[in-house]
Design a protein around this motif. Sequence first.
Motif, PDB file in Angstrom:
ATOM      1  N   PHE A 292      -9.858   7.814   7.629  1.00 43.63           N
ATOM      2  CA  PHE A 292      -9.265   6.635   6.994  1.00 43.63           C
ATOM      3  C   PHE A 292      -7.799   6.939   6.754  1.00 43.63           C
ATOM      4  CE2 PHE A 292      -8.118   4.491   2.926  1.00 43.63           C
ATOM      5  CZ  PHE A 292      -8.121   3.190   3.406  1.00 43.63           C
ATOM      6  N   ASP A 293      -6.931   6.060   7.215  1.00 41.67           N
ATOM      7  CA  ASP A 293      -5.483   6.269   7.136  1.00 41.67           C
ATOM      8  C   ASP A 293      -4.906   5.238   6.176  1.00 41.67           C
ATOM      9  OD1 ASP A 293      -3.052   7.310   7.660  1.00 41.67           O
ATOM     10  OD2 ASP A 293      -3.012   6.873   9.794  1.00 41.67           O
ATOM     11  N   LEU A 294      -4.289   5.714   5.105  1.00 43.17           N
ATOM     12  CA  LEU A 294      -3.698   4.832   4.096  1.00 43.17           C
ATOM     13  C   LEU A 294      -2.237   5.213   3.912  1.00 43.17           C
ATOM     14  CD1 LEU A 294      -4.102   2.671   1.841  1.00 43.17           C
ATOM     15  CD2 LEU A 294      -4.657   4.556   0.304  1.00 43.17           C
ATOM     16  N   GLU A 295      -1.381   4.230   4.016  1.00 39.99           N
ATOM     17  CA  GLU A 295       0.031   4.477   3.721  1.00 39.99           C
ATOM     18  C   GLU A 295       0.555   3.338   2.860  1.00 39.99           C
ATOM     19  OE1 GLU A 295       2.964   2.756   7.084  1.00 39.99           O
ATOM     20  OE2 GLU A 295       1.806   4.493   7.764  1.00 39.99           O
ATOM     21  N   PHE A 296       1.489   3.663   1.980  1.00 40.87           N
ATOM     22  CA  PHE A 296       2.069   2.617   1.143  1.00 40.87           C
ATOM     23  C   PHE A 296       3.476   3.013   0.706  1.00 40.87           C
ATOM     24  CE2 PHE A 296      -0.703   5.228  -1.565  1.00 40.87           C
ATOM     25  CZ  PHE A 296       0.142   5.613  -2.601  1.00 40.87           C
ATOM     26  N   ALA A 297       4.279   1.994   0.475  1.00 40.84           N
ATOM     27  CA  ALA A 297       5.647   2.206   0.011  1.00 40.84           C
ATOM     28  C   ALA A 297       5.624   2.600  -1.462  1.00 40.84           C
ATOM     29  CB  ALA A 297       6.476   0.946   0.221  1.00 40.84           C
ATOM     30  N   THR A 298       6.514   3.476  -1.835  1.00 42.32           N
ATOM     31  CA  THR A 298       6.548   3.987  -3.204  1.00 42.32           C
ATOM     32  C   THR A 298       7.795   3.506  -3.930  1.00 42.32           C
ATOM     33  OG1 THR A 298       7.707   5.997  -2.525  1.00 42.32           O
ATOM     34  CG2 THR A 298       5.300   6.039  -2.475  1.00 42.32           C
ATOM     35  N   ASP A 299       7.786   3.706  -5.231  1.00 42.54           N
ATOM     36  CA  ASP A 299       8.949   3.399  -6.074  1.00 42.54           C
ATOM     37  C   ASP A 299       9.946   4.547  -5.953  1.00 42.54           C
ATOM     38  OD1 ASP A 299      10.735   2.635  -8.000  1.00 42.54           O
ATOM     39  OD2 ASP A 299       9.455   3.204  -9.691  1.00 42.54           O
ATOM     40  N   THR A 300      11.081   4.272  -5.352  1.00 37.59           N
ATOM     41  CA  THR A 300      12.095   5.325  -5.189  1.00 37.59           C
ATOM     42  C   THR A 300      13.152   5.293  -6.290  1.00 37.59           C
ATOM     43  OG1 THR A 300      13.325   3.859  -3.690  1.00 37.59           O
ATOM     44  CG2 THR A 300      11.797   5.420  -2.691  1.00 37.59           C
ATOM     45  N   ASN A 301      13.038   4.336  -7.197  1.00 37.02           N
ATOM     46  CA  ASN A 301      13.960   4.273  -8.332  1.00 37.02           C
ATOM     47  C   ASN A 301      13.325   5.051  -9.482  1.00 37.02           C
ATOM     48  OD1 ASN A 301      16.175   3.452  -9.900  1.00 37.02           O
ATOM     49  ND2 ASN A 301      15.030   1.692 -10.680  1.00 37.02           N
TER      50      ASN A 301
END
Length: 959
Positions: free
Chosen positions: A384-393
């Motif tokens: 299972f491949d999960l990717e997500f954008a993160t909070d970079t601030n």
Amino acid sequence: MATEQEDKVATLGDTKGVVNISVAEGGSFFSDKKFTLFDDEFRFMKDGNKTPAYYFKNSVAQQFVELNQEYKDNLSIAEAKISWWENYYSHTEDEIRAAMGRFWRRAWKSNSWNYPTDARLYSKTPDGHRAAPPFSDHGPNNVSGLTDWILKPVDGVDSSVNNVPWRQETITFQDCFECTPSNIISFAEDASTPELVILAANVAEREHYQGEQFPPAGGSKKHVDYTTTYFQAISHKEVEDKGVINRPLYYKAESDYNFYIKSYENYLSEKMHNQRIVLLPNINVMLLEEMTRDDDEKTNFHDFITLGGKIKKAFTDVMNEKGEKIKEVSNGQYFEKWRHAYGRMNETKKLALLGQYKDILMPYELNKKVAEYQHKRFMFPMFFDLEFATDTNCKLADLLDEFGLDGPLLKTIVEGSREEFGNGMKDKLDFRTTQGAKRDHFWIHNDKVKTEEKLKNRNSFKFFDDTGKNWIHQYGSKGPEIFFRPNSDSFAALAPQDSDYYKTLHKGESNEGKIINKLLFAIFKGKFYKLLKEKTRSFKTILQGKKAYSEVVAYKIEKYYVHKPDEEDQELRHVQNYYYTNTSKLDILKHVDTQMKYNKTYHYRVYSWLAIFGTQYEYKVHNKHLPAGVKAPVSWIARMRSNINILRQLDVNIESQPIVKMVEVPYFSTTTRIVDTPPLAPNVNMIPYKNNRNKFLINLTSQTGEAEEPPILIDSAPDHDNFLECYQAQERAPSDSDTNTYMPLFFQSDDPTQIFQIFRINRPPESYSDFAGTKKEYNTATLPKYTAASSFSIVDTISPNTKYYYTFRSVDIHGHISNPSPVYKVEIVDNGGAVYFLVELFNFKDYAPKPMTRKNMKRFISLLPAVEQKILNAEESGLEFDDLGAGQDTVVNKNPVLGTAEVSIYNATNPRQFFKVRLISKSTGRKIDFNLAFEYDHKNPNVKQISDIKDSDSATTPN
């Protein structure tokens, strides 16, 4: 993840219209799932369903009168409306902000006392109603005198450890006799008492001194404002639909079935408990093992992937001449070996590994390696491949990472979530959990997606405040001693075992390490205080509606096995947690899970751990308003009346300081099911037998490759159910709602073909559904000499001179069907003993049923020239031959003559010559005549050079 400035709204155009997407400054991301998180409302109301303080009774009563004229004439209705106010507090929890109507809550809907899903300062209701507390005309402009930050020692706490930044402001209330409506229903004890006097008395008694005793015995009441904004991720499919560019705050989840290993897959399905999949081969642990050198003592990671050393000759280190590890080698067949080794493991070892790897900590450095290592996920049967954008601030997260405090913070979260606390840390950190009796009460709201949730059961704890009961003070003074298990392996930290990160979490601190860590912590604290002063709001900015700064310091991924996924009483059974450190260097987090079972459904919940920079404040009545020498128990109303009547204003000092809280909030969730893709249609080869008028050979071979195309159904109901499972696994919509047609599905040969299906009819089909009911299946696993073979052969028997139509399908070992092959039109022609085989692709578009207007007579009439009519007449053609019979020239530029018979059948010699053929019906006696003429054509009369002549160039063919 809210920024210091107000959130902006960007209007983006797409093909479907205009989309409003919230843009958070500093974070550079887009999401329409913008949420407001706040607990402010609970300090102004008895519960989430009732109106706030006493003076709101006046306001609400007046609005009832104005909204419906009948209330003025019908006192019983007015009394009934007012009666349910009796359960309210007789006073508010925050006298100053409530007096101005400047607090956060879910706003009213227009002409209704229901809640819409948005949060705002109460005085800014969207329906035009303005709250009418006594001092609603007062606001931020009445606040002045903000002092610089100073460090204030905390009572009872070592000042060298915990001095707290502190500052002061002053708010001034002017006489408000004129602004009090004269026609509202009064609930004051003494209607003649000015509202300013009542407010002064309430602030003194309920805020400043918290009692009637004077001089005061206790300290001032403290308030906290945590109201903030954060964003939840949206699916990448939503991003594509909206056409959002730049950096969308998205998530993408995909499962993939790579290949089939019979013994491994069957063992997991039949004997592996669903909640013990934590022990399955783990790509992340394998990555750590590959990075780590095994000395005489094997690492914990080697112990896990070899199941306590039961898998022999696996992951053996290879060293160079310098003693440096350069790679690992194994003897192969790892998954078959794993299956046998797991069956031999004792229960004690299984439970030990299960307890350790149920919670896994992933530092940033490892996650960076995971992205580079991802290609190896295709070496596992499924993943299972999960990717997500993160909070970079995330400035605080960067500080924690810089000083190596991200690991201890994650361990605090892990143990706290488990309700495991060392040395009274639950109270010392004010840790509130989903299971504990002491819980946080937060609301989150989103207007666009109509989402509302009361976060009363979320984990949270104090990171910093003005007491010693916070993480900064406890860890700064005690280090790893705050943990429930300072030196145990109750969880897995995926970091090299010789790294400081691993040692801090698993082995505590050495004496030398304690000294160094205290020095580093002092430097960290100096930078942290600078961040506190930069991000903490003043009381004035709170009244202006500015929300608290927040950022994500960590992510938590909860994995659940879905029991009875297709039934109403399905339930989620917790399996495992992953904890990821966040930093500004990590813009996309990639999580790979290889611990899956075939055809099982898993649910993933992802949470953000928010660090909210709140403001804690308290009110103190200015000294000039305090009575002197009053010792008798006199009411505060009496004490304040003369003073306020003279000054005609009230000054209240606001002392504020930072307070940081860690709160776990939902980020997104997704569900997946590991199912292989349907196979491709088989390759087909048809071979005739010599001089056999009714048999031929069909060779079927599994096709390799992949395709994306809509499914084609033969038997509607069972085929639909079969493909529907694949749609669900691939997270695709089965049909297009506009055209009511099937959407494309991904086909791939990722596991063996077990069954070949043959469909045959003897009439031209109009569609594939015409083949329904004609299926013949051949299971290669049950046939002699076959074991789920990739090819299959069968001899089919048909009638000669009859057209048949065939199509074929593959069925893989998991029962998924392919699309049908092209339709083949097959016929064995027996022409008076001359047998030949005809096969061609049948195109549905070329076939359109027509009325029967002609009958094929080829079986009844055959007209062919005799041999002497087909032979070239060399003499008449002017050709010469040598003694050996070889031609001296060709018929190029000549008029060749066919036939050596005395009477030629061709019209070339007699243009008026015809042959009559008469047919007589046996049933009716009717006659039909055919007048036939025979001709022949010379194909290439103009070839100029003998070198241009090919074998067929001088052929002459009769028609």
